[in-house]
Design an enzyme around this catalytic site. Sequence first.
Site, PDB file in Angstrom:
ATOM      1  N   GLY A  12       1.005  -1.171  -0.022  1.00 44.57           N
ATOM      2  CA  GLY A  12       0.440   0.375   0.218  1.00 44.57           C
ATOM      3  C   GLY A  12       1.145   1.347  -0.055  1.00 44.57           C
ATOM      4  O   GLY A  12       0.394   2.712   0.331  1.00 44.57           O
ATOM      5  N   TYR A 145     -14.498  -1.448   8.102  1.00 47.09           N
ATOM      6  CA  TYR A 145     -12.978  -1.055   8.759  1.00 47.09           C
ATOM      7  C   TYR A 145     -12.602  -1.207  10.062  1.00 47.09           C
ATOM      8  O   TYR A 145     -11.464  -1.700  10.555  1.00 47.09           O
ATOM      9  CB  TYR A 145     -13.063   0.758   8.665  1.00 47.09           C
TER      10      TYR A 145
HETATM   11  N1  LIG Z   1      -4.477   7.952   7.219  1.00 43.04           N
HETATM   12  C1  LIG Z   1      -5.174   7.772   7.967  1.00 43.04           C
HETATM   13  O1  LIG Z   1      -5.921   9.021   8.589  1.00 43.04           O
HETATM   14  C2  LIG Z   1      -5.628   6.861   8.510  1.00 43.04           C
HETATM   15  C3  LIG Z   1      -5.562   6.477  10.131  1.00 43.04           C
HETATM   16  C4  LIG Z   1      -5.892   5.013  10.898  1.00 43.04           C
HETATM   17  C5  LIG Z   1      -4.860   4.192  10.253  1.00 43.04           C
HETATM   18  N2  LIG Z   1      -4.456   4.245   9.368  1.00 43.04           N
HETATM   19  C6  LIG Z   1      -3.725   2.963   9.071  1.00 43.04           C
HETATM   20  O2  LIG Z   1      -2.822   3.264   7.593  1.00 43.04           O
HETATM   21  C7  LIG Z   1      -2.622   2.252   6.741  1.00 43.04           C
HETATM   22  C8  LIG Z   1      -2.024   3.698   5.554  1.00 43.04           C
HETATM   23  O3  LIG Z   1      -3.244   4.528   5.571  1.00 43.04           O
HETATM   24  P1  LIG Z   1      -3.078   4.930   4.563  1.00 43.04           P
HETATM   25  O4  LIG Z   1      -3.870   6.378   4.278  1.00 43.04           O
HETATM   26  O5  LIG Z   1      -2.169   5.416   3.393  1.00 43.04           O
HETATM   27  O6  LIG Z   1      -4.131   4.356   3.137  1.00 43.04           O
HETATM   28  P2  LIG Z   1      -4.794   5.052   1.871  1.00 43.04           P
HETATM   29  O7  LIG Z   1      -5.789   4.904   1.397  1.00 43.04           O
HETATM   30  O8  LIG Z   1      -4.070   5.875   1.342  1.00 43.04           O
HETATM   31  O9  LIG Z   1      -3.338   3.714   0.631  1.00 43.04           O
HETATM   32  C9  LIG Z   1      -4.211   2.571   1.030  1.00 43.04           C
HETATM   33  C10 LIG Z   1      -3.350   1.809   0.017  1.00 43.04           C
HETATM   34  O10 LIG Z   1      -3.362   0.590  -0.582  1.00 43.04           O
HETATM   35  C11 LIG Z   1      -3.350  -0.383  -1.701  1.00 43.04           C
HETATM   36  N3  LIG Z   1      -4.462  -0.964  -1.532  1.00 43.04           N
HETATM   37  C12 LIG Z   1      -5.729  -1.135  -1.405  1.00 43.04           C
HETATM   38  N4  LIG Z   1      -6.050  -2.209  -1.937  1.00 43.04           N
HETATM   39  C13 LIG Z   1      -4.821  -3.154  -1.685  1.00 43.04           C
HETATM   40  C14 LIG Z   1      -4.698  -4.654  -2.737  1.00 43.04           C
HETATM   41  N5  LIG Z   1      -6.087  -5.275  -2.338  1.00 43.04           N
HETATM   42  N6  LIG Z   1      -3.338  -4.526  -2.937  1.00 43.04           N
HETATM   43  C15 LIG Z   1      -2.001  -4.076  -2.397  1.00 43.04           C
HETATM   44  N7  LIG Z   1      -2.637  -2.400  -2.613  1.00 43.04           N
HETATM   45  C16 LIG Z   1      -3.908  -2.222  -2.203  1.00 43.04           C
HETATM   46  C17 LIG Z   1      -4.422   1.234  -2.532  1.00 43.04           C
HETATM   47  O11 LIG Z   1      -3.809   1.404  -3.745  1.00 43.04           O
HETATM   48  C18 LIG Z   1      -3.318   2.731  -1.440  1.00 43.04           C
HETATM   49  O12 LIG Z   1      -2.729   3.375  -2.064  1.00 43.04           O
HETATM   50  C19 LIG Z   1      -3.881   1.631   6.224  1.00 43.04           C
HETATM   51  O13 LIG Z   1      -3.731   0.054   7.236  1.00 43.04           O
HETATM   52  C20 LIG Z   1      -4.816   2.637   7.887  1.00 43.04           C
HETATM   53  O14 LIG Z   1      -5.755   1.843   7.801  1.00 43.04           O
HETATM   54  C21 LIG Z   1      -4.444   5.224   8.174  1.00 43.04           C
END
Ligand SMILES: NC(=O)c1ccc[n+]([C@@H]2O[C@H](COP(=O)([O-])OP(=O)(O)OC[C@H]3O[C@@H](n4cnc5c(N)ncnc54)[C@H](O)[C@@H]3O)[C@@H](O)[C@H]2O)c1
Length: 332
Positions: A12, A145
């Site tokens: 990701g 989620y």
């Molecule tokens: N951004 C926030 O505010 C936040 C808060 C709490 C937790 N998180 C966690 O941090 C992590 C990263 O979050 P983020 O904000 O960068 O999310 P994001 O949605 O910006 O990025 C997620 C990435 O995962 C990729 N992805 C989706 N499905 C996929 C698959 N099947 N195989 C490979 N790649 C895939 C997408 O293309 C995307 O680039 C996640 O686990 C999220 O739950 C984020």
Amino acid sequence: MPEKMGRIIVTGACGQIGTELVPELRRRYGQENVLATDIRGPTEPLAGSGPFALVDVTDRAGLARLIERHKIDTVYHLAAILSARGEREPERAWEVNVEGLRKILELAREHGLRLFWPSSIAIFGPATPKENVPQETVLCPTTIYGITKVAGELLCDYYFHRFGFDVRGLRYPGIISSEAPPGGGTTDYAVEIFHAAVREGRYTCFLREDTVLPMMFMPDAIRAAIELMEAPLARLKHHANFNVAAMSFSPAELAAEIRRHIPEFVCDFEPDARQAIADSWPRTIDDTAAREEWGWRPRYDLKSMVAAMLTRLSERYARSSAAQEHQQPRGS
Ligand SMILES: NC(=O)c1ccc[n+]([C@@H]2O[C@H](COP(=O)([O-])OP(=O)(O)OC[C@H]3O[C@@H](n4cnc5c(N)ncnc54)[C@H](O)[C@@H]3O)[C@@H](O)[C@H]2O)c1
């Protein structure tokens, strides 16, 4: 002794967090030692700055090939479907967030890998205390989620206790950043508002003005992941579920702080379906365990985060309009 990182895979990697985590990991551990992967192709700053591979995290064989070919010893598993998108595609959210994680855990067990996996404040729900949520508390999320993140925390802890391998994670609050756009979460307003303020001087917020949520600026989020992974294992009593906090504010408080820099900025409020998700989450978080076990301390509060975001975005938009002007054909 701090834990050492050798060769890292980031899943990701093209998302909001990966776009800034990967360059920092490459700076610390060597450009060639950090393999960025995603289901979609890289954009700046990942494109051309180090190894990249396309892989779906539900494709166990594809992941295994990359782990073997690149002699990986550490995984930062970021691929996920976030809260708002998860409500539109619940089945996909389960498949990616739970099945994807389970495959990564199995691969980590088989290949002896260390694993970082972020949970979220979305694990909390209406029955969780709203203020100063303790490390150990009621987990009763109302979103798919949140349910996938509770399952993930339990799976990670199960693998740690059952198979004794090193898996670590923290419960991120909403992350605010200036590089990649957020990927469909409930706290996305806290990023969108900055772009709208700098470009148009006006924003319509999809949450009510008094909705206080826990938030963190990206530099703190990146540092939290790296410091947790480098902490000596012997000091950790928790593993995949550390509460971490930095600041909490409402949309009205954020708009007021932006107005201190851009006095003409106007913010309207038109709550949509995301309001119900936000209402189910807590306002403030107690992160004592993270502070005690691996020395967590945030560096940014609301004031310093807003100043840094506005500087970064103003510079970025000034650069892109200068570039556009440069490309215009000149008259004679
Ligand atoms: N951004 C926030 O505010 C936040 C808060 C709490 C937790 N998180 C966690 O941090 C992590 C990263 O979050 P983020 O904000 O960068 O999310 P994001 O949605 O910006 O990025 C997620 C990435 O995962 C990729 N992805 C989706 N499905 C996929 C698959 N099947 N195989 C490979 N790649 C895939 C997408 O293309 C995307 O680039 C996640 O686990 C999220 O739950 C984020």
